[in-house]
Design an enzyme around this catalytic site. Structure first.
Site: not given
Ligand code: PLP
Length: 313
Positions: A156
């Site tokens: 991330k």
């Molecule tokens: C590109 C992306 N995909 C999916 C998610 C969902 O991830 P999470 O459920 O861990 O927040 C996020 C958010 O963090 C994101 O930025």
């Protein structure tokens, strides 16, 4: 959405005033996007407040940093304790928590290894992220998600969100709440900041990690809840047209939580309303985070908050 400030931000082990959490314009991150971060929510329950899946978020932050050879001088437990400290010090809940690690002021040039790693953790109120109370109207983006072996999607990383920005800007400018990226092979991938789920014939489908998606913690929670509710789950590459002919579709994410999709490219999904499988998962998810259903997976880490402030939606 305008940022609502709080009193303190955690920086490299201590709390500093919000206004003093500043960096130099020549910091490596400003020029080369060298950051990794997390987004976490803290919810209020009838008897207190709790952070949703805190250890999993901290583990993902450490994984993201490892991929980018960014040494974090704190363990997952220490970072989790820091999240609790900043929430308790600021006394704001429900809230969104943003831990971020980045390459600071050191050397110029692409190689980040000589620039120091800085870690900050902020928390602030944040309401609904994907608009549309009756379900979100979204589009397939003209932008593809990140290709394998280019920008690692299991990290991330701040830089990944340049691609997300293209998707989100295009969607909003064209009158949609959000855009869905395809991967570079044309399969469904994910929203600019959300994982994607579809339902067809009573089966719950989601795109696998190999289709350029973030390993979402809400995604993982929904997969766990679906299994618990006896819903058949299939993780497989999904053709674009599957979203036009599915019975139900929804996004998951820390910011988006569980958001049902009403239409894609102006094609109505089912009859446009929240379908029964989405509703069952939505209700279970919100029941757990809001404390009206048992937290049977121990997903909430309690925080002691002195002042409760509602999130402005
Ligand atoms: C590109 C992306 N995909 C999916 C998610 C969902 O991830 P999470 O459920 O861990 O927040 C996020 C958010 O963090 C994101 O930025």
């Amino acid at each position: 959405m305008t940022l609502q400030t709080t009193a303190n931000i955690w920086h490299n082990g201590k709390l500093i005033p919000w206004d003093q959490a500043k960096i130099h314009v020549m910091s490596h991150v400003v020029h080369y996007g060298s950051s990794v971060f997390e987004g976490i929510r803290c919810y209020t329950q009838p008897n207190g407040a709790g952070v949703f899946r805190l250890p999993e978020h901290m583990a993902r932050l450490i994984d993201s940093a490892k991929i980018y050879r960014m040494p974090l001088p704190y363990t997952a437990d220490q970072l989790s304790a820091a999240v609790i400290d900043v929430i308790e010090a600021n006394g704001v809940t429900p809230c969104y928590i943003r831990p971020i690690a980045f390459r600071g002021y050191g050397e110029m040039g692409v190689n980040p290894l000589k620039s120091p790693v800085e870690i900050y953790i902020a928390n602030f109120p944040w309401g609904k992220y994907v608009h549309g109370n009756e379900g979100a109207d979204v589009c397939i983006s003209s932008w593809a998600r990140l290709a394998p072996n280019t920008m690692p999607t299991l990290a991330k990383a701040g830089a990944n969100y340049m691609n997300s920005q293209l998707i989100r800007m295009e969607a909003e400018i064209n009158g949609y709440s959000e855009g869905i990226g395809l991967d570079t092979n044309g399969y469904l991938s994910e929203g600019s900041g959300e994982n994607l789920f579809l339902v067809r014939g009573g089966v719950l489908y989601t795109t696998p990690l190999a289709n350029s998606v973030l390993n979402g913690i809400t995604r993982n929670s929904i997969l766990t809840l679906a299994k618990q509710l006896g819903i058949e789950v299939v993780e497989q590459a999904l053709l674009r047209e599957m979203i036009y002919i599915c019975d139900e579709a929804f996004f998951t994410g820390t910011a988006a939580e569980v958001t049902h999709l009403r239409s894609v490219d102006r094609i109505l999904i089912g009859d446009g309303s929240m379908g029964p499988i989405t509703k069952a998962l939505h209700d279970e998810f919100f029941g757990i985070v809001n404390g009206t259903r048992p937290d049977r997976h121990n997903w909430l880490t309690p925080v002691k908050v002195k002042v409760a402030e509602p999130v402005g939606v």
